[in-house]
Design an enzyme around this catalytic site. Structure first.
Site, PDB file in Angstrom:
ATOM      1  N   ARG A  70      46.135  49.804  42.558  1.00  0.00           N
ATOM      2  CA  ARG A  70      44.885  49.791  41.786  1.00  0.00           C
ATOM      3  C   ARG A  70      44.305  51.199  41.635  1.00  0.00           C
ATOM      4  O   ARG A  70      43.741  51.529  40.591  1.00  0.00           O
ATOM      5  CB  ARG A  70      43.882  48.826  42.434  1.00  0.00           C
ATOM      6  CG  ARG A  70      44.365  47.378  42.228  1.00  0.00           C
ATOM      7  CD  ARG A  70      43.470  46.376  42.893  1.00  0.00           C
ATOM      8  NE  ARG A  70      42.077  46.537  42.535  1.00  0.00           N
ATOM      9  CZ  ARG A  70      41.061  46.082  43.269  1.00  0.00           C
ATOM     10  NH1 ARG A  70      41.299  45.440  44.389  1.00  0.00           N
ATOM     11  NH2 ARG A  70      39.828  46.261  42.872  1.00  0.00           N
ATOM     12  N   VAL A 103      34.640  48.848  42.267  1.00  0.00           N
ATOM     13  CA  VAL A 103      35.071  49.806  43.286  1.00  0.00           C
ATOM     14  C   VAL A 103      35.800  50.976  42.630  1.00  0.00           C
ATOM     15  O   VAL A 103      36.431  51.778  43.298  1.00  0.00           O
ATOM     16  CB  VAL A 103      35.974  49.110  44.341  1.00  0.00           C
ATOM     17  CG1 VAL A 103      35.187  48.059  45.117  1.00  0.00           C
ATOM     18  CG2 VAL A 103      37.211  48.478  43.694  1.00  0.00           C
ATOM     19  N   ASP A 104      35.715  51.058  41.287  1.00  0.00           N
ATOM     20  CA  ASP A 104      36.548  52.025  40.555  1.00  0.00           C
ATOM     21  C   ASP A 104      35.925  53.413  40.391  1.00  0.00           C
ATOM     22  O   ASP A 104      36.601  54.351  39.941  1.00  0.00           O
ATOM     23  CB  ASP A 104      36.945  51.444  39.185  1.00  0.00           C
ATOM     24  CG  ASP A 104      35.749  51.027  38.315  1.00  0.00           C
ATOM     25  OD1 ASP A 104      34.654  51.607  38.465  1.00  0.00           O
ATOM     26  OD2 ASP A 104      35.926  50.115  37.474  1.00  0.00           O
ATOM     27  N   HIS A 119      30.447  46.713  46.773  1.00  0.00           N
ATOM     28  CA  HIS A 119      31.728  46.253  47.322  1.00  0.00           C
ATOM     29  C   HIS A 119      32.636  47.397  47.783  1.00  0.00           C
ATOM     30  O   HIS A 119      33.828  47.183  47.980  1.00  0.00           O
ATOM     31  CB  HIS A 119      32.460  45.388  46.282  1.00  0.00           C
ATOM     32  CG  HIS A 119      31.771  44.070  46.038  1.00  0.00           C
ATOM     33  ND1 HIS A 119      32.069  43.237  44.983  1.00  0.00           N
ATOM     34  CD2 HIS A 119      30.788  43.434  46.727  1.00  0.00           C
ATOM     35  CE1 HIS A 119      31.303  42.153  45.036  1.00  0.00           C
ATOM     36  NE2 HIS A 119      30.512  42.254  46.078  1.00  0.00           N
ATOM     37  N   CYS A 148      42.624  57.900  61.264  1.00  0.00           N
ATOM     38  CA  CYS A 148      41.438  58.718  61.531  1.00  0.00           C
ATOM     39  C   CYS A 148      41.824  59.830  62.516  1.00  0.00           C
ATOM     40  O   CYS A 148      42.943  59.809  63.046  1.00  0.00           O
ATOM     41  CB  CYS A 148      40.309  57.839  62.076  1.00  0.00           C
ATOM     42  SG  CYS A 148      40.533  57.386  63.796  1.00  0.00           S
ATOM     43  N   SER A 189      31.100  37.838  36.187  1.00  0.00           N
ATOM     44  CA  SER A 189      31.193  36.373  36.093  1.00  0.00           C
ATOM     45  C   SER A 189      30.074  35.721  36.891  1.00  0.00           C
ATOM     46  O   SER A 189      29.849  34.523  36.774  1.00  0.00           O
ATOM     47  CB  SER A 189      32.553  35.902  36.617  1.00  0.00           C
ATOM     48  OG  SER A 189      32.730  36.329  37.951  1.00  0.00           O
TER      49      SER A 189
HETATM   50  P1  OAD Z   1      35.204  38.905  37.302  1.00  0.00           P
HETATM   51  O1  OAD Z   1      36.624  39.191  36.995  1.00  0.00           O
HETATM   52  O2  OAD Z   1      34.905  37.713  38.129  1.00  0.00           O
HETATM   53  O3  OAD Z   1      34.392  38.719  35.939  1.00  0.00           O
HETATM   54  C1  OAD Z   1      34.503  39.639  34.899  1.00  0.00           C
HETATM   55  C2  OAD Z   1      33.496  39.256  33.833  1.00  0.00           C
HETATM   56  O4  OAD Z   1      33.557  40.238  32.813  1.00  0.00           O
HETATM   57  C3  OAD Z   1      33.743  37.905  33.176  1.00  0.00           C
HETATM   58  O5  OAD Z   1      32.535  37.175  33.120  1.00  0.00           O
HETATM   59  C4  OAD Z   1      34.219  38.262  31.767  1.00  0.00           C
HETATM   60  O6  OAD Z   1      33.796  37.319  30.787  1.00  0.00           O
HETATM   61  C5  OAD Z   1      33.521  39.584  31.558  1.00  0.00           C
HETATM   62  N1  OAD Z   1      34.191  40.491  30.622  1.00  0.00           N
HETATM   63  C6  OAD Z   1      35.503  40.575  30.308  1.00  0.00           C
HETATM   64  N2  OAD Z   1      35.709  41.559  29.407  1.00  0.00           N
HETATM   65  C7  OAD Z   1      34.502  42.107  29.162  1.00  0.00           C
HETATM   66  C8  OAD Z   1      34.047  43.171  28.336  1.00  0.00           C
HETATM   67  N3  OAD Z   1      34.897  43.865  27.586  1.00  0.00           N
HETATM   68  N4  OAD Z   1      32.730  43.466  28.325  1.00  0.00           N
HETATM   69  C9  OAD Z   1      31.852  42.768  29.097  1.00  0.00           C
HETATM   70  N5  OAD Z   1      32.226  41.752  29.897  1.00  0.00           N
HETATM   71  C10 OAD Z   1      33.529  41.427  29.934  1.00  0.00           C
HETATM   72  O7  OAD Z   1      34.580  40.243  37.915  1.00  0.00           O
HETATM   73  P2  OAD Z   1      33.270  40.405  38.798  1.00  0.00           P
HETATM   74  O8  OAD Z   1      32.172  39.540  38.328  1.00  0.00           O
HETATM   75  O9  OAD Z   1      33.025  41.862  38.906  1.00  0.00           O
HETATM   76  O10 OAD Z   1      35.175  41.631  44.712  1.00  0.00           O
HETATM   77  O11 OAD Z   1      33.798  39.879  40.206  1.00  0.00           O
HETATM   78  C11 OAD Z   1      32.993  39.979  41.333  1.00  0.00           C
HETATM   79  C12 OAD Z   1      33.835  40.322  42.530  1.00  0.00           C
HETATM   80  O12 OAD Z   1      34.897  39.378  42.681  1.00  0.00           O
HETATM   81  C13 OAD Z   1      34.539  41.660  42.440  1.00  0.00           C
HETATM   82  O13 OAD Z   1      33.722  42.750  42.806  1.00  0.00           O
HETATM   83  C14 OAD Z   1      35.681  41.496  43.381  1.00  0.00           C
HETATM   84  C15 OAD Z   1      36.102  40.074  43.075  1.00  0.00           C
HETATM   85  O14 OAD Z   1      36.701  39.373  44.098  1.00  0.00           O
HETATM   86  C16 OAD Z   1      35.885  42.337  45.618  1.00  0.00           C
HETATM   87  O15 OAD Z   1      37.009  42.744  45.429  1.00  0.00           O
HETATM   88  C17 OAD Z   1      35.160  42.577  46.877  1.00  0.00           C
END
Ligand code: OAD
Length: 242
Positions: A70, A103-104, A119, A148, A189
């Protein structure tokens, strides 16, 4: 331009205190995969094998391989127009908080200054024993697991499933959610807690709520304005009009 977009831009320009929550969707147009949805990472990989403390105990090499994979994707990606517009939104505002689940590191690379990373960060390793932190560059040391100064095996500085978030980041996120007058939720999401509760916390504390997402989420019905579409198209328009 739609009426909703114009109205949302007006709210942004009038607002005295803005809090923004971003998720993986904000980086989608930079070529960084999201987690859920058809092409999401969690469709092809099992989180319990890669993103839990137990997975790391069982197979640290595999976990590091996944995070290095990643890192390489992100290192080859550039911030997109949504990241850049959010950095611009921060400029000249006293009360602006950008809270991200990502985390990017792309918000900082786009010029955002105050970024709360709920995160963790892909480019950091942390010692689980003494808390020592070090910065990493993409694909660093190929297969070696970082250690470390005391020789302990380090882990990615990422919050895994079943773990608590960094206390200071949560405190800041909570405070900025309850004290803002406008909350924007972009590209998430909204299913992972506690981040998912921030938009509703803001709304219940009296803020207006704007969502930017091409899909419906559990937040959509609560949003005052829901802007359906890619963040890299919509967020720059919000700034231009504001
Ligand atoms: P998700 O992958 O769950 O959701 C991504 C969201 O972005 C979805 O609702 C899509 O509809 C939307 N989406 C896709 N393309 C898009 C675009 N071009 N513009 C705007 N929105 C778009 O990602 P997160 O909600 O970030 O945690 O997920 C939350 C956490 O779940 C992450 O931080 C990660 C994961 O497990 C860890 O790794 C700790």
């Amino acid at each position: 331009m739609s009426t909703d977009l114009r109205l949302a831009a007006g709210w942004i320009s009038q607002s005295r205190s803005i809090t923004v929550l971003t998720g993986a969707g904000v980086s989608a147009e930079s070529g960084v995969p999201t987690f859920r949805g058809e092409k999401g990472l969690w469709r092809r990989h099992r989180p319990e094998e890669l993103a839990t403390p137990e997975a790391f105990q069982r197979n640290p090499e595999l976990v590091w391989e996944w995070y290095r994979y990643r890192q390489v994707i992100v290192a080859g990606a550039d911030p997109n127009a949504a990241h850049i517009a959010l950095a611009e939104m921060e400029r000249g505002r006293d009360r602006f908080s950008l809270i991200t689940q990502n985390v990017d590191g792309l918000h900082r690379r786009a010029g955002s200054i105050e970024v709360v990373e709920l995160h963790g960060n892909l480019f950091r390793a942390r010692c689980p024993i003494d808390g020592y932190i070090c910065e990493l560059s993409a694909g660093e040391d190929d297969k070696a697991i970082p250690t470390c100064p005391d020789g302990h095996m380090m882990r990615p500085d990422i919050v895994w499933f079943g773990e608590s978030l960094p206390i200071e980041a949560v405190r800041h996120a909570h405070e900025s959610a309850v004290s803002c007058d406008l909350f924007l939720t972009i590209g998430t999401s909204a299913v992972v807690q506690p981040a998912a509760s921030l938009p509703l916390l803001a709304k219940h504390s009296g803020a207006r709520l704007i969502e930017v997402n091409p899909e419906e989420t559990p937040i959509t019905s609560q949003a005052d304005i829901s802007l359906s579409g890619p963040a890299a198209e919509i967020v720059p328009l919000l700034i231009e009009e504001a």
